[in-house]
Structures are given as structure tokens and as C-alpha cells.
Write a protein that holds these residues in place. Sequence first.
Motif, PDB file in Angstrom:
ATOM      1  N   ASP A 424       0.866  -1.162   0.000  1.00  0.00           N
ATOM      2  CA  ASP A 424       0.000   0.000   0.000  1.00  0.00           C
ATOM      3  C   ASP A 424       0.908   1.218   0.000  1.00  0.00           C
ATOM      4  O   ASP A 424       2.125   1.097   0.148  1.00  0.00           O
ATOM      5  CB  ASP A 424      -0.956   0.015   1.204  1.00  0.00           C
ATOM      6  N   ASP A 655      -3.085   3.214  -2.718  1.00  0.00           N
ATOM      7  CA  ASP A 655      -2.159   2.215  -3.237  1.00  0.00           C
ATOM      8  C   ASP A 655      -1.311   2.849  -4.321  1.00  0.00           C
ATOM      9  O   ASP A 655      -1.550   3.987  -4.745  1.00  0.00           O
ATOM     10  CB  ASP A 655      -2.940   1.014  -3.794  1.00  0.00           C
ATOM     11  N   SER A 658      -2.961   4.353  -7.942  1.00  0.00           N
ATOM     12  CA  SER A 658      -4.381   4.147  -7.696  1.00  0.00           C
ATOM     13  C   SER A 658      -5.146   5.443  -7.912  1.00  0.00           C
ATOM     14  O   SER A 658      -4.621   6.537  -7.730  1.00  0.00           O
ATOM     15  CB  SER A 658      -4.597   3.659  -6.258  1.00  0.00           C
ATOM     16  N   ARG A 754     -10.428  -2.294  -3.377  1.00  0.00           N
ATOM     17  CA  ARG A 754      -9.007  -2.246  -3.038  1.00  0.00           C
ATOM     18  C   ARG A 754      -8.142  -3.084  -3.969  1.00  0.00           C
ATOM     19  O   ARG A 754      -6.947  -2.841  -4.090  1.00  0.00           O
ATOM     20  CB  ARG A 754      -8.793  -2.686  -1.592  1.00  0.00           C
TER      21      ARG A 754
END
Length: 768
Positions: A424, A655, A658, A754
Motif C-alpha cells: 500500500d 495504493d 491508484s 481495493r
Amino acid sequence: MDCRELQGRLLRSLCALAAATALLGAGSEQARAQVVGVNPYQSQVCAAFGPIRQEVEQILVSIKAANGSAAGAVLVIIANNAFSNTPPTFSYGGGVVTVPALSITQNEGVTLKTLLGQTASTSDTDFVALQDDIVASSGRGPRIADGDIKPDIAAPGASVSAEVGTGNGKTAFGGTSGSAPMVSGAAALIVQDLEMSGLLRDANPGVALPGISAAPLVKALLMNTAMPNTTIGGSYLAPITLQGAGRVDVLDAYNTQTVALDVTDLYNWLMTGEDFPCTVSTSPTNFIQEAVFGATSEFYNGSYDCLSAYPFGNDFFNAWNSTTGSLSFGYDGVSGSWSATRKVAIFNLDTAARTYKLSTAFRYTGNGHDADNNKGVSISASPSVVTVPGWPTIGGGPGQPLPVALVDVTVKINAKNLRDWTLDAGTFGASGTNIFCSNPNPQSGCPTLTMFEYDGFLTIDGGADNTVRLPWQVLPKKAARTEVFKVTSNSVKLRNPASYKSGDTDVLALVEVSPNNCEIVDTLGNCVEENYVPGLLPGINATAIDIHEVGLRSYVVPGLNAAVGLPAPGHGAVNDEVIDFGVTVYDKPFRASHNYPVEFDIYVDSNADGVDDYVVFNADLNLNASDGRNAVFVADVNPADGTRPLRPYFYSFTDFNSQNWILPVPAAAIGVTNTQPFKFFVLAFDAYFTGDLWDCSPFACGTYHQFQTGLAKYQPVTMAFQVPAKGNYTLTFSKPGGGAAASPSQIGLLFMYRDARVGAESSHVILP
């Protein structure tokens, strides 16, 4: 909702992050102590806002050594105060150092601390040479937006250099300011050699317009012949996205008679008819020959009608600009089987025909935790042997093509065998390459980007002085395919057709779906084209941060307020409440990096009295791009009721590459309780290039959203869940009485995924 209900439902449990790794205990004190100042809040007019900025004191290593020697030390040992694979460098200079000084890594410093009181010795002859070792401060790829390999090449940059005006003097000089001139000088020598041999017939390559730049050719020659095995810490092979093709070797570049380039985009541009309104009457192979080497003079004198709009805003420019000496297969989520093919052009610059043998290899093999073989990715070249005719007349006239062969390089990925993604950009945001990881389960304990990317070299062996290489890299993420497929008056049904990955899903109250402003802008801020292609408008020095969706939710983390020194709310309000602000950005023009350039500033009017009280914003933990982990800070902008010091509370939930951001903050840190409504708005800044405000939410800048955490308009039964692989999940929701008045800005539900593919990381449902 009690946080314990979330545990077991999220692979990356919000409770675990909030109660453990995401709380910034000692780190927050250190960051707070380093803050010198914060720009004051200015006004409520959107145009007057600027990103929250901080100045952080930095002391260079050489200055620390000088301070130690001035204080009477006989030896100065400087350990890095943050993780790094190599010691900090002295090459930035400054100060007068009169005693021996050594820099060491954080790990080595920790070891030395255990030996305090014992005798140690140093030697200037017994040491490990760090030649061709990548310094800790070197930049790391892959490039955001498209996942391309960056950097392209490495060069000496943490060393001494000639000092101007001294004749033979030397001085410490480093960073890209030291390495860039090395590569520039090498490129100049190659340009001169190409011109003298008649291979490059543009007297002013890449400078005079109209005409196309020879830069891709020269860059490819340097990349093809670079020394491929640079290291980290003296022995660990540096990943491709830290070294590029390797350390520049101008002698090998001068000696080679072979050059190879990735011409995929140029080839596709020709084959798909995207050359309109250009007139290309020759074959793709001949056209590529002409474009690369100017076998006809039309390219370099600008008479080819493809160049009429060159270099800005035309498809030919985009295709040509992507031609390079590496093979980038990019970043994406993979839920099943995936493959991609890149087209490589091999040029034989010699007068005799040459046979080349092609082979592919992984950078890391074996049984180590970074080994890539047998982990779901394969790569091959076809054909594996190719003979390229010689060029009978070097510098031949127009119409005489340069011998070239086109080969395909294909990467295939099977999601079943990929590692489960544990990275992450918050807790592990600084995890590029960790060669000191001793955790027995590194995939969870100390995951790194190196662990998840696959890389290596395509080797084109044409014999002595004619063996060239193209680095390759791909960054696949084992992904779900979660999507909404049915909505009723009190439920939303989601499904996940992926075979190997459950879909971790966060649910938030949706307050806005913002318009897409535009895909790319010119230097005046005007929209240029509908579909952004990386490489358009070089030097624009601006990035669009275009808000797509905005939502929020709240939950309880028992013991939170006491742990971070915040007061209980009182008046019957829920204690230990956390508020998550969720923001997504449009997938184009940019998949924004987790630290720069994107910055969200969320202005909070805690009691809805029309005066902003706090700003929640995301930034690098050290506030100066030196850490890599993205944290959520709170700044008190209303001194009327006392001012809390600026500090971070959590890491951001986001992330790498992202479009999704969740910014958690203790409700008590922003004066919000679940018993009364509060107001807020979101500003999106390009916090790297310009500092300019790009977008607002609500879209009508200067207005507010209103929400009450204890009384939503639409209340889902849970705020986090998994949609099983090849399965579905039904989420029910209620419409509490009074919710429409307390939370009038809520228009539906926002779903943030996610583990998803590019462009499919969120969806929303607008409810009546």
C-alpha cells in the motif's frame, strides 16, 4: 458501527491499520518537531486557496560531519535516521570537515548502538567498493500513469567532480546534477559518431523544426550497451526500475554496429490507420527505417506531411516519442489470464549480414522471496533467431532502406500464480527495495515493490561488440472484478467474476459525482484532446488532479482518543470515532502518485457555523517528499477556540498508481461529533508542479457538503466486506428518519475496490 465488526471482513483490516501500524506515535512527534511553518489560511474564495505547505529543516551529511569536527570529535559516524539500502551520501558538500567521517545505514547504526563501550576500528584500505552501486537518494520507477520503465539509464552521480576554474581541482558533486552531464556528454559523442559515419544526416538533430528528434535513437544506443548489473549495498542486483538499462558505457555504444528499439506504438500507429491525415505510402518496416535513421531526408527536413502538426498534439508525435530502448509492459490488475506483445526493431549498421540469437531472462531467479521465475509470469521472443542483411552503402541515398528485422516479445500472466498483493502507499509507501528484510514472512512483514514487479533483459546476441540488451518490466496485481449489477429500494448486489481473488470493498456515503474537467491541458490551461497519451506536450509542468467521486463514513476504534491524546467528545456523543473521507480521481489523464503531485485539502466547519475550523490534508510523512509514506495531517485554522499543533494521525489508505484515496482522521481531532451535522469541502491541488488548485467538491467552489455521522440519509448495514471470487454479495441499507435533513448532501453509496483493475477501482449508486 464498532470497529470489531470490520475485522475479518477486510484483508487489510481498518482496525489493524488504525490501532497498530497506521497510528504514527513517535514518528508523529518527530515530524511535528521538524515543521517550521504552515501557510496561513487565507479566505473562503476558492481561487485564493493554495495547498497546505510546510518547510522542513534538512541538514546535509557533510554539515553534520563538520558540526562534529567543530565540536571536538576525533571521528564522526553518521547513521541514516530512516531506512535505506545504502548510506547517505556526502556528495552534496558543505561545511569544513577536519576529521575522518563515515556514513552508514540505519541498520548498521542500530548494530553499532548495541556495541557501545567496546573498541572499534576503521580502515581506509579494508572496505567494500561501491562502484556501480545505486545511491539511496536515486529515483525509483516505474513511471506513474502508464507504468513505463524509469529511469532509462544510470550514470555516476555520487562522487567527486572536476571543479570549474581550478585546472585540476576536484569537489564533491552529486545527484542528477552530476549524472545528467555524464549522459549528455555520452549522447553528444554518439551523435557526432553517427553524423561522421553518415547514419545521422540531420545537421541539427532534434533542434531545428520542423523535423523529428533523433533523441530516441541516441537514447536507445546508450541503453542497448549499458552495463546491466548495477547493485544496491554492494551485492544485491538493482531492479530495472531503479537502474533502467544499467550504467552508461559510451565506449560500448561507440563500438556497436547494432541498435534495437521498442517501436510498438509507431508500428500500431501505422497499422491501425491512425496516420490520417498523413500520407504513408511505404511499408511499416520501411517507414520505421526512415523514421529512425532518416534513410530519406524527408523526416529531417520536415517535408513529410506527417510532420505538419509536429511536435505538439499529433498522433505521430506520440508514437515517435514512445520509441525507446526498453520494453515496458506496464501496471494493471490481472484477474485471469493476460498477455501483451511489444514490437522490437533490430537494426544492423554493418555492411555484412548478421545473425542474432534472442533470449529472455528474469532479473531475479532461484528460491528467494524476490525470485520471479515460476510465479505466474513468462516472457518469450519470436522468432528466437533472425538474420538481418547488411547495409551495403553506409549513408546511402534516399530510398535505400537500412536493413532491419521486426520481432515480437510477449509477456503472459496467469493470476492464479501471482503473489497476493500486500503493498500500500501508506504503511509501506517507502517500500521500494529492502535488502535487509529478515522477516520470516516478507510478503506481509516487509513487502517491497521489487517483490511484485517482474523484470529482466531481452538479449540480442550478434557476437562481439554486437550483443545488445533491452530491459523489460511488468507490474501485475492479482485483482478481483467487483462490480454493481443490481439495485433495489433497500439493497445493492455486487458480483465478482474473478477466479482467484476476493473483492475487498469499502462502502461510503456518496456526496458527489464530479464532472470530468478535461483529459489534458496545454500551457494556457486549455483542454487539448479527448484521449490522453503519455508523452503529449512535454515541458507542460502541470498535472490535472480531477476529482471523480467524494464520500465519507465513520466507525469506532476503541481507545483511540486516549492513545493519541485527544479529549472525549462528551454530551452523549460517541467516543473514539474515526471519519474516513473518500476521494477518487478520474483515471485520465493521470493515475496520480500517492505522494506527488496529488494533494487533497478538506476544509471542515465542525459546527456548521460558517467558519472553517480545521483542514485535513494528505502529504508525505516528512512533509518534504523524503519518506515515501503518505499520511493524513490535521491543521487547526481557527485560533478562536485554541490551536492544536499540526500533526499526522493515520497513514492514507491508498495504493501505488491508484485512483482511490481514503483519508482517515479521528473525529475529535477535527471537532466533529456524531450528534450534530458538520460541513466540509474538498480542494484538489497539483502540489508538485504548480501548486495550483485544480478541482473542488462541491463542484461549485465556495459551497459545502453537509453530513452527520450519526444520522446518514442512507445507512448501509456494514461499511466493509468481501465479494468472494466467482460469487456475489448483497448489501442492504436503511433510510433513517431525519437522515435527509441531517445529511442532505448524501446522494447514494460509493463503493471503493481495493484490489481492482485499472479504471475499475470504484463505482457508485445514486439513490432516490
